[in-house]
Each structure stands twice: as C-alpha cells, then as structure tokens.
Design an enzyme around this catalytic site. Structure first.
Site, PDB file in Angstrom:
ATOM      1  N   GLN A 165       0.785  -1.229   0.000  1.00 46.93           N
ATOM      2  CA  GLN A 165       0.000   0.000   0.000  1.00 46.93           C
ATOM      3  C   GLN A 165       0.818   1.282   0.000  1.00 46.93           C
ATOM      4  O   GLN A 165       0.441   2.258  -0.635  1.00 46.93           O
ATOM      5  CB  GLN A 165      -0.919  -0.013   1.220  1.00 46.93           C
ATOM      6  CG  GLN A 165      -1.991   1.052   1.233  1.00 46.93           C
ATOM      7  CD  GLN A 165      -3.080   0.694   2.216  1.00 46.93           C
ATOM      8  OE1 GLN A 165      -3.989  -0.060   1.915  1.00 46.93           O
ATOM      9  NE2 GLN A 165      -2.971   1.225   3.417  1.00 46.93           N
ATOM     10  N   GLU A 207      -3.068   9.373  -1.016  1.00 47.88           N
ATOM     11  CA  GLU A 207      -2.241  10.026   0.000  1.00 47.88           C
ATOM     12  C   GLU A 207      -1.138  10.887  -0.598  1.00 47.88           C
ATOM     13  O   GLU A 207      -0.218  11.304   0.098  1.00 47.88           O
ATOM     14  CB  GLU A 207      -1.666   8.974   0.945  1.00 47.88           C
ATOM     15  CG  GLU A 207      -2.779   8.241   1.699  1.00 47.88           C
ATOM     16  CD  GLU A 207      -2.268   7.244   2.708  1.00 47.88           C
ATOM     17  OE1 GLU A 207      -1.043   7.004   2.741  1.00 47.88           O
ATOM     18  OE2 GLU A 207      -3.093   6.709   3.461  1.00 47.88           O
ATOM     19  N   LYS A 337      -4.380   6.264  15.344  1.00 46.92           N
ATOM     20  CA  LYS A 337      -5.336   6.990  14.511  1.00 46.92           C
ATOM     21  C   LYS A 337      -6.545   7.355  15.379  1.00 46.92           C
ATOM     22  O   LYS A 337      -7.304   6.461  15.765  1.00 46.92           O
ATOM     23  CB  LYS A 337      -5.788   6.136  13.328  1.00 46.92           C
ATOM     24  CG  LYS A 337      -4.685   5.800  12.333  1.00 46.92           C
ATOM     25  CD  LYS A 337      -5.201   4.845  11.260  1.00 46.92           C
ATOM     26  CE  LYS A 337      -4.162   4.608  10.179  1.00 46.92           C
ATOM     27  NZ  LYS A 337      -4.626   3.603   9.180  1.00 46.92           N
ATOM     28  N   ARG A 366      -5.434   9.505   7.844  1.00 49.59           N
ATOM     29  CA  ARG A 366      -6.161   8.469   7.108  1.00 49.59           C
ATOM     30  C   ARG A 366      -6.092   8.810   5.620  1.00 49.59           C
ATOM     31  O   ARG A 366      -5.743   9.921   5.237  1.00 49.59           O
ATOM     32  CB  ARG A 366      -7.635   8.378   7.543  1.00 49.59           C
ATOM     33  CG  ARG A 366      -7.885   8.035   8.997  1.00 49.59           C
ATOM     34  CD  ARG A 366      -7.195   6.787   9.496  1.00 49.59           C
ATOM     35  NE  ARG A 366      -7.575   5.545   8.839  1.00 49.59           N
ATOM     36  CZ  ARG A 366      -8.399   4.618   9.348  1.00 49.59           C
ATOM     37  NH1 ARG A 366      -8.973   4.837  10.526  1.00 49.59           N
ATOM     38  NH2 ARG A 366      -8.633   3.484   8.712  1.00 49.59           N
ATOM     39  N   SER A 367      -6.436   7.845   4.792  1.00 49.54           N
ATOM     40  CA  SER A 367      -6.339   8.087   3.350  1.00 49.54           C
ATOM     41  C   SER A 367      -7.364   9.111   2.869  1.00 49.54           C
ATOM     42  O   SER A 367      -7.141   9.811   1.883  1.00 49.54           O
ATOM     43  CB  SER A 367      -6.483   6.781   2.575  1.00 49.54           C
ATOM     44  OG  SER A 367      -7.666   6.109   2.938  1.00 49.54           O
ATOM     45  N   LYS A 388       3.044  10.023  10.515  1.00 49.80           N
ATOM     46  CA  LYS A 388       2.851   9.524   9.153  1.00 49.80           C
ATOM     47  C   LYS A 388       1.633  10.240   8.597  1.00 49.80           C
ATOM     48  O   LYS A 388       0.519  10.028   9.064  1.00 49.80           O
ATOM     49  CB  LYS A 388       2.630   8.013   9.192  1.00 49.80           C
ATOM     50  CG  LYS A 388       2.319   7.384   7.854  1.00 49.80           C
ATOM     51  CD  LYS A 388       1.987   5.909   8.047  1.00 49.80           C
ATOM     52  CE  LYS A 388       1.095   5.453   6.925  1.00 49.80           C
ATOM     53  NZ  LYS A 388       0.645   4.072   7.102  1.00 49.80           N
TER      54      LYS A 388
END
EC number: 4.2.1.11
Length: 425
Positions: A165, A207, A337, A366-367, A388
């Site tokens: 991913q 992303e 998250k 999150r995406s 991230k």
C-alpha cells in the site's frame, strides 16, 4: 478556575479529500471562544476499529452520506454537553462514550464522537489562548515528530498493480523537521522526473504519493533508491525506507497472495527478511494480517531487533488489543489513529499504554483527509516522536506538514528532533 462552558454545538456535512462526505463540528463557549474539527476516513480499515457511521442511502453520495452522524451531534450529543466545561476533556469524552453505549461507537458513530471531542479541545485551547499542542501536552510538549513520508502509493490507495500500500522515505540525515521536509521534497521531485523519463504516469494516489503502474515491490524500491541518489543523497547517510504492506488485504485461508506469489506466514517472514537484507528498510507496517497472530510473533522474533514493526489493523488504537500485542510480543510499534477509537482521551490513553509497554507510537492520518491539522498537534503534545501523514503533494497532506513547520518555528531552540536512527531508539 473559570470554567469554559460549552454554549453551542453544531455539526455539518463537508467533503474529504476523496470527495466523500465527512463530519465537521464547531463548538462555541460562553466566552466566545470557538473550536472546529473535521474527521478523516480510512479506506484500508481494521475489522475492530470504531464504526464510521454512514447513511447507506444510495440516492445521496453513493450511500456515503453522514447526515445520521450530523443529526446525532446536533441532537443527543449537543443536548448532553451544552453547559459542560470544555476544559474537562475526560468528562466530555466519558459522556460521549456513555451516550453511545457500544464497544465500537456504532450507535452515534466514531465520526460524530471524535468531531465533538476534538472541537471541544480546540475551543478550550482557544479560550486559554494557547496552541492546541501546548494545551494538550503542557510545557514539556516540544518533540518534533520524525516524518515517515509516503512517496509511492499502491494497494487500495491507488489504481495500479502494486499490492503493497505505501512505499515511504525516512529522512534519517535531516537535523530538523523542516530540513527533513526539504530533503524529502527534493527526492519526491526527482522521482517524478525519473517516472516521466521511463514513461510512467505521475498521477498521485489518495495520499499524494505517485501511483505508477509498476508491478513489483522491488521495482518500486529501486525507483525510490534511484530518486534518492539523483537528489544527491544516499541510503547510508540521508534516507532509509519504509513500507505499509497492508497485508490483511491479500490474506485469505492462512495464505498471502500477492505479486503471483502464494506464501505461508513462515515464507512471508523469510521474504521480508531477504527484502530487508537487500534494501535499507527500517520500518514496516501491517506486514502480517490482523488475524495472523502467529505470523506476527514469527516476524517480531525474526526482525524486531532491527526493524520497526508497526501494527495498525492489528491494534486499531484500542488499549485491549495493544495490551495483548505487548504481552504476546507482536510488533514493536503502534500506529495511532484517533478516528479508530473515537475520542481524544482514548487516543492519549492508547499512546500512554504503547509507551509504557516499551513500544513506539506513530501518529497517523487516514487516506481520506481534510485540511484539519489536529494530528500535528497531537504528535507534539504526546512527544511520540513520529508522524505519518502522506506525501509531499495534495494540500490535505501538506496542511499537516506546514503546521508542524510553523510549530517548529514557534518552539525555536526548545524544539527537540531525533534524527539518524535515534527516532527508533
């Protein structure tokens, strides 16, 4: 102490970075201070994360509307928290948890509860005339997070043939956060040039990383190494590599099927071992499926001493699962998250448990994102040391990086930044 009394709560439906609806909440206090927060959404989701409430009305937004969550905020939640002290975060979050009454926020929706939780904290911070990171973290909140920067997208985040991913660059040679972003942007643009010269598309995924139609993990890693070198950097002194495998997406009947391979857990661990021997990979996320506990134990025993092994779907920011992982020696780091658990208090509790167990915490987007920059502040408030939040394109990703650059400038000499390999130690 003067209380910061909640005077008004209002939610609306807005759009995220994928063009789907999400929840935005505004809270106003009696002193006029306000807080606004919008909630992200994931594409690759863990089975046990808190529920994101969608309307399931195919006549609106392909069934992805969030009017039910908005109604919950403007109705039952507003009625419960108006009159409460916004500075008493734990009491507000406890009220949200009790109002919902389910283990996974399935009644009101984690998108409703998180929006309220974050907006309340922001309103309180503004009332105190403090930046959110200082309000949440106190005077000791001064560690700038090390960025794990997504540069090639695959899996469910892109329309290409890559099974893994995310392919990330880790700027280990930068001595400050802003320098890490500069160096990484230079690699990003060099990669764009390389892809163009080789006839690949330079379109980006959810992303912000490039999504070329390449087929193998090795080719993606080779391209990134080439881009690092083209930018006059090296994988010895300046950059390491990271992966988000999202292996749950290709795990079925105890077999991992990807890139024309069908591997058992033992064989996949050996594949990773060889990959780490060949490439400077120092962080891997969701390398085993969330259901493959034995595989996680094998991987951690094999690579845990030399590679950061991050659990996302494995833990879903849930303290019960984090505790289990620590006890059974699965992974050595936890992706955090906020929307996986649904309140700010539970998010910080998960971070605390992660740290107390000797694991590393990585704050994550999150995406499906918005321009909301709350996670930048959470990263510093928690002194977790890592973040991230996507690539170096798309303003929904850059909003977080730019906010961190501003905060670094505000902190000046008080800003701490752990680089080299110190960010994993």
């Amino acid at each position: 102490m003067t209380k910061r009394i909640i005077n008004n709560v209002f939610a609306r439906e807005i759009l995220d970075s994928r063009g789907y609806p999400t929840v935005e909440v505004e809270i106003e206090l009696c002193d006029g201070a306000t807080g606004r927060a919008s909630v992200p959404s994931g594409a690759s989701t863990g089975k046990l994360e808190a529920l994101e409430l969608r309307d399931q009305d195919e006549k609106r937004y392909c069934g992805k509307g969030v009017l039910k969550a908005v109604k919950a905020v403007n109705g039952v939640i507003a009625n419960a928290i108006i009159g409460m002290d916004a500075a008493d975060q734990s009491t507000i979050d406890k009220a949200l948890i009790e109002l919902d009454g389910t283990r996974n926020k399935s009644k009101l929706g984690a998108n409703a509860t998180l929006g309220v939780s974050l907006a309340s904290a922001k309103a309180a911070a503004n009332s105190f005339k403090m930046p959110l990171y200082r309000y949440l973290g106190g005077e000791q909140a001064n560690v700038m997070p090390f960025p794990l920067i997504n540069i090639i997208n695959g899996g469910v985040h892109a329309d290409n043939k890559l099974d893994f991913q995310e392919f990330m660059i880790l700027p280990i040679g930068a001595e400050a956060f802003s320098e890490a972003i500069r160096m990484s942007a230079e690699v990003f643009h060099n990669l764009r040039s390389i892809l163009r010269k080789r006839g690949y598309s330079t379109n980006v995924g959810d992303e912000g990383g490039f999504a070329p139609n390449i087929e193998s993990t090795e080719e993606a890693l080779d391209l990134i190494v080439h881009a690092i070198e083209s930018a006059s950097y090296s994988t010895q002194n300046h950059f390491a590599l990271g992966l988000d495998v999202a292996s749950s997406t290709f795990y079925k009947n105890k077999i991992y099927k990807f890139a024309n391979k069908e591997l058992t857990s033992e064989e996949l661990v050996e594949y990773y071992y060889n990959l780490v021997e060949k490439y400077p990979i120092t962080s891997m996320e969701d390398a085993m499926s969330e259901d493959d506990y034995e595989g996680w134990k094998l991987l951690t025993a094999k690579l845990g001493s030399k590679v950061q092994l991050v659990g996302d779907d494995l833990f879903v920011t849930n303290c019960e699962l984090i505790r289990k992982g620590i006890e059974e020696k699965m992974a050595n780091a936890v992706l955090i998250k906020p929307n996986q658990i649904g309140t700010l208090t539970e998010t910080f509790t998960a971070i605390g448990m992660t740290k107390s167990g000797g694991y590393k915490a990585v704050i994550s987007h999150r995406s499906g994102e918005t321009e909301d920059t709350t996670i930048s502040h959470i990263a510093i408030a928690s002194n977790c040391g890592q973040i991230k939040t996507g690539s170096l394109s798309r303003s929904d990703r850059l909003a977080k990086y730019n906010e961190l650059i501003r905060i670094e400038g505000t902190l000046e000499r008080n800003a701490k930044y752990y680089y080299g390999l110190a960010w994993t130690s």
